[in-house]
Design a protein around this motif. Sequence first.
Motif, PDB file in Angstrom:
ATOM      1  N   ASP A   6       0.870  -1.172   0.000  1.00 27.23           N
ATOM      2  CA  ASP A   6       0.000   0.000   0.000  1.00 27.23           C
ATOM      3  C   ASP A   6       0.914   1.231   0.000  1.00 27.23           C
ATOM      4  O   ASP A   6       1.157   1.829   1.039  1.00 27.23           O
ATOM      5  CB  ASP A   6      -0.851  -0.068   1.282  1.00 27.23           C
ATOM      6  N   THR A  26      -1.468  -1.067  -4.074  1.00 25.49           N
ATOM      7  CA  THR A  26      -2.607  -0.138  -4.008  1.00 25.49           C
ATOM      8  C   THR A  26      -2.060   1.262  -3.766  1.00 25.49           C
ATOM      9  O   THR A  26      -1.072   1.438  -3.039  1.00 25.49           O
ATOM     10  CB  THR A  26      -3.569  -0.517  -2.864  1.00 25.49           C
ATOM     11  N   ASN A  28      -3.472   5.609  -3.411  1.00 28.04           N
ATOM     12  CA  ASN A  28      -4.617   6.521  -3.248  1.00 28.04           C
ATOM     13  C   ASN A  28      -4.058   7.942  -3.291  1.00 28.04           C
ATOM     14  O   ASN A  28      -2.823   8.115  -3.291  1.00 28.04           O
ATOM     15  CB  ASN A  28      -5.405   6.200  -1.974  1.00 28.04           C
ATOM     16  N   LYS A  83      -9.853   2.400  -8.958  1.00 27.84           N
ATOM     17  CA  LYS A  83     -10.520   2.555  -7.657  1.00 27.84           C
ATOM     18  C   LYS A  83     -11.614   3.610  -7.765  1.00 27.84           C
ATOM     19  O   LYS A  83     -11.359   4.736  -8.204  1.00 27.84           O
ATOM     20  CB  LYS A  83      -9.526   3.021  -6.603  1.00 27.84           C
ATOM     21  N   PHE A 129     -11.815  -1.059   4.969  1.00 24.17           N
ATOM     22  CA  PHE A 129     -10.718  -0.387   5.675  1.00 24.17           C
ATOM     23  C   PHE A 129     -10.740  -0.767   7.156  1.00 24.17           C
ATOM     24  O   PHE A 129     -11.421  -0.123   7.966  1.00 24.17           O
ATOM     25  CB  PHE A 129     -10.885   1.128   5.568  1.00 24.17           C
ATOM     26  N   ARG A 132      -9.142   2.021   9.889  1.00 27.65           N
ATOM     27  CA  ARG A 132      -9.944   3.219  10.174  1.00 27.65           C
ATOM     28  C   ARG A 132     -11.161   2.876  11.033  1.00 27.65           C
ATOM     29  O   ARG A 132     -11.645   3.713  11.795  1.00 27.65           O
ATOM     30  CB  ARG A 132     -10.372   3.899   8.869  1.00 27.65           C
ATOM     31  N   ALA A 163      -7.845  -3.547   3.599  1.00 30.26           N
ATOM     32  CA  ALA A 163      -7.082  -2.301   3.474  1.00 30.26           C
ATOM     33  C   ALA A 163      -7.010  -1.587   4.817  1.00 30.26           C
ATOM     34  O   ALA A 163      -7.643  -2.009   5.785  1.00 30.26           O
ATOM     35  CB  ALA A 163      -7.745  -1.408   2.431  1.00 30.26           C
ATOM     36  N   SER A 164      -6.213  -0.513   4.830  1.00 26.65           N
ATOM     37  CA  SER A 164      -6.009   0.249   6.063  1.00 26.65           C
ATOM     38  C   SER A 164      -5.420  -0.667   7.141  1.00 26.65           C
ATOM     39  O   SER A 164      -5.818  -0.629   8.298  1.00 26.65           O
ATOM     40  CB  SER A 164      -7.339   0.875   6.511  1.00 26.65           C
ATOM     41  N   ARG A 166      -2.718  -1.847   9.677  1.00 26.61           N
ATOM     42  CA  ARG A 166      -1.802  -1.052  10.518  1.00 26.61           C
ATOM     43  C   ARG A 166      -0.698  -1.882  11.169  1.00 26.61           C
ATOM     44  O   ARG A 166       0.278  -1.336  11.660  1.00 26.61           O
ATOM     45  CB  ARG A 166      -2.583  -0.385  11.651  1.00 26.61           C
ATOM     46  N   THR A 183      -3.475  -5.573   1.806  1.00 29.74           N
ATOM     47  CA  THR A 183      -2.516  -4.567   1.332  1.00 29.74           C
ATOM     48  C   THR A 183      -1.976  -3.836   2.535  1.00 29.74           C
ATOM     49  O   THR A 183      -2.732  -3.525   3.469  1.00 29.74           O
ATOM     50  CB  THR A 183      -3.160  -3.599   0.314  1.00 29.74           C
TER      51      THR A 183
END
Length: 216
Positions: A6, A26, A28, A83, A129, A132, A163-164, A166, A183
């Motif tokens: 990511d 990925t 963004n 995306k 995500f 988050r 995703a997201s 950590r 990711t």
Amino acid sequence: MELFLDTAILDEIKRGAETGLISGATTNPSLAAKAGKDYNDVLKEICSIIKGPVSAETVSPDADGMVKEGVEFSKIAKNIIIKVPMTVEGMKACQKLTKKNIKVNVTLCFSANQALLAAKSGAFIVSPFVGRLDDIGEVGMDLIKDIRLIYNNYKFTTQILVASVRNPIHVLDAAKIGADIATMPYSVFEQLFKHTLTDVGIKKFLEDWEKVPKKR
Ligand code: E4P
């Protein structure tokens, strides 16, 4: 489970690719800003290094704008995935791009119902995500469990991309649940290799190796 990076930082992409364990990437707008280079140029370079799916994020508020951006991004390389956000306009764009044989990653997914809509819109990938959600006191991984259940119930082929991410526990939990992809930032990928006992074990074996009698 596939492991994606990511990031839009090319040095991280190169180092990840060299391990032979990274099968996609990925990006963004926030990651593109951190990379500090023209987004299209960065995407082109990532696609020259990573042969699996590379996600490029649209920023238009309306479906037509997303489709236009998606069509342009898809000219960069064969492995570009578009995306679009989890909105009404995003789902319209998802359906239109999918009809054009352009693969879509539905991003900013925070509920199982949203993931259901993404799958019904023909998304190639959905991106829930988890980090988050954890940040606001929810359990991000519960969402992955729910999406896995729903997709299995109806045999949806949309891939669940966690995703997201950590930390390594997120990766472990994603794999236990049966997510298709996780990711992660390069720092988390590096952590997956590490264990104190591995380091201690290597040190001990090297010390003992010195004690082994050698002919020359
Ligand atoms: C990936 O596709 C997402 O955009 C990314 O994982 C979001 O991560 P963040 O919540 O750390 O910004």
